[in-house]
Design a protein around this motif. Structure first.
Motif, PDB file in Angstrom:
ATOM      1  N   UNK A 332       0.755  -1.107   0.066  1.00 21.58           N
ATOM      2  CA  UNK A 332       0.031   0.148  -0.125  1.00 21.58           C
ATOM      3  C   UNK A 332       0.925   1.201   0.133  1.00 21.58           C
ATOM      4  N   UNK A 333       0.233   2.288  -0.318  1.00 26.26           N
ATOM      5  CA  UNK A 333       0.918   3.668  -0.218  1.00 26.26           C
ATOM      6  C   UNK A 333       0.281   4.183   0.817  1.00 26.26           C
ATOM      7  N   UNK A 334       0.963   4.223   2.058  1.00 25.43           N
ATOM      8  CA  UNK A 334       0.456   4.692   3.356  1.00 25.43           C
ATOM      9  C   UNK A 334       0.676   6.130   3.818  1.00 25.43           C
ATOM     10  N   UNK A 338      -1.326   5.679   8.981  1.00 22.94           N
ATOM     11  CA  UNK A 338      -1.305   4.451   8.662  1.00 22.94           C
ATOM     12  C   UNK A 338      -0.065   3.755   9.013  1.00 22.94           C
ATOM     13  N   UNK A 339       1.094   4.403   8.450  1.00 21.94           N
ATOM     14  CA  UNK A 339       2.356   3.935   8.814  1.00 21.94           C
ATOM     15  C   UNK A 339       2.602   3.611  10.433  1.00 21.94           C
ATOM     16  N   UNK A 344       3.491  -4.320  11.357  1.00 21.76           N
ATOM     17  CA  UNK A 344       4.701  -4.669  11.600  1.00 21.76           C
ATOM     18  C   UNK A 344       5.637  -3.316  12.133  1.00 21.76           C
ATOM     19  N   UNK A 345       5.327  -2.141  11.794  1.00 23.24           N
ATOM     20  CA  UNK A 345       5.979  -1.115  12.342  1.00 23.24           C
ATOM     21  C   UNK A 345       5.737  -1.042  13.763  1.00 23.24           C
TER      22      UNK A 345
END
Length: 413
Positions: A332-334, A338-339, A344-345
């Motif tokens: 995706x382009x977050x 969203x990041x 996972x982050x």
């Protein structure tokens, strides 16, 4: 400095005297601080690092009012101690020289020759501390026809070729040169400087010799052209902008979905076939014009509009789910919300919270360096202006209260 058993760090035996400000230099010293080095940040009394005021946004205190610490400053200064010293005065210069005697590394990003008039250049400090590692960071380096020019990341991105490669194609709407969304040349200069400092420290530990490091933003920008620079050197032909598309692979670009954007990176023919089959366009897998990557590159202008319409039939989440299941590289382009909510982050602890003297706590982006034996420690928030001046003068230089009061009254600290 010595590591305690509870806080074993890779660089706990190193002290860094940091005369840098803004981003490239502070990024280097923050890396060293993350690895355990004691970093003493020297700033102008009453003013400090320019980025302290580069807001909004600013850090909020416990009553939700703005502090004096801009988010920009917070991004590059954790793990440091802050001293204010007026290096334009003889007394301030003596303090710096005394601190150099207690340090392993000096970082500075003044204009070429500026520190020489204060007796704080490498030639002068090397005389009193022969094993010092001294790193200068400038826009264009210590020599060459541009040496006296001021260097700014945006300008260097243009001069160093990055903007000739970044942005939409000139023949498409919105085409033209584009800078990166962050000051990538500053950041990469800080990273290269970190590597150079660690290499020089290793050499010092083996031989007892210090040395001078000359880092230039333009050099770094040219170096980080990587394969695109190599493409030019092998062909003599300057690469052009291709936006979010790939010059040599199709499909390898962004696509708009029903509710956002995704990246599809089909690096081989099998992945391409899976992609179009999952989109309900299996005939595209068997079309003679598109069966191999060279053919898809040749017929890009025909294929991409068809794929763009296909991708719009599903949402971003739907495409990510089916493509990942099928083994087609995608993502995706977050936006940043969203990041930082990405599992996972979060699992990789890329957001950290550190106690702060006026805000209670400050949230920061974590370090990507994951060391098994000497992990990064998050103990010191980006310091307030002059927060550790008196502490460092007492502990390192053994100044008494009367001496400190005199320096403060004279505006030297």
């Amino acid at each position: 400095m010595q590591n305690s058993p509870q806080h074993k760090t890779a660089l706990g035996h190193i002290r860094v005297l940091d005369l840098t400000r803004v981003l490239a230099g502070p990024w280097c010293s923050q890396n060293l601080a993350d690895l355990g080095a004691e970093v003493i940040k020297i700033e102008r009394p009453g003013i400090g690092d320019d980025t302290r005021s580069w807001g909004p946004p600013y850090l909020k205190d416990s009553t939700d009012n703005n502090t004096s610490e801009a988010a920009y400053y917070l991004a590059a200064n954790r793990g440091k101690q802050a001293m204010t010293v007026d290096i334009s005065t003889a007394e301030g210069q003596e303090i710096i020289r005394a601190l150099v005697l207690q340090s392993d590394v000096v970082l500075e990003n003044y204009k070429v020759g500026q520190l020489k008039k204060y007796g704080l250049d490498y030639a002068a400090l090397q005389q009193i501390k022969p094993d010092i590692v001294y790193c200068s960071i400038t826009g264009f380096g210590q020599d060459g026809p541009y040496a006296q020019r001021a260097g700014y990341d945006f300008i260097i991105q243009g001069m160093g070729g990055l903007m000739s490669l970044t942005g939409e194609r000139d023949d498409l709407p919105g085409g033209g040169p584009q800078k990166a969304g962050v000051a990538i040349t500053d950041l990469m200069t800080g990273m290269y400087a970190t590597i150079a400092v660690l290499a020089a420290l290793t050499h010092r530990d083996k031989t007892g010799e210090g040395q001078y490091i000359d880092m230039a933003l333009l050099d770094v920008q040219v170096a980080m052209l990587a394969n695109m620079g190599a493409n030019y050197l092998q062909t003599g032909k300057a690469p052009q902008r291709w936006g979010n598309a790939h010059q040599n692979i199709v499909p390898y670009q962004t696509f708009a979905t029903a509710d956002g954007h995704i990246i599809v990176a089909a690096g081989n023919d099998a992945q391409y076939r899976k992609f179009v089959q999952l989109g309900g366009r299996e005939e595209l897998a068997n079309d003679a014009r598109f069966q191999t990557n060279p053919l898809r590159v040749q017929h890009r202008e025909v294929l991409i509009p068809i794929l763009a319409d296909m991708v719009k039939t599903k949402t971003k989440a739907e495409w990510i789910m089916v493509l990942e299941t099928a083994g087609v590289p995608c993502g995706p382009i977050n936006n940043l919300d969203e990041v930082f909510h990405d599992p996972q982050v979060q699992s990789r602890q890329m957001q950290v919270e550190i106690p702060h003297p006026s805000a209670g706590a400050v949230r920061l982006v974590g370090s990507p360096m994951k060391l098994s034996k000497t992990p990064v420690q998050y103990e010191q928030a980006p310091p307030l202006l002059g927060q550790h001046t008196e502490q460092c003068l007492r502990s390192l230089l053994h100044f008494d209260d009367e001496k400190i009061a005199s320096l403060k009254a004279a505006g030297i600290i």
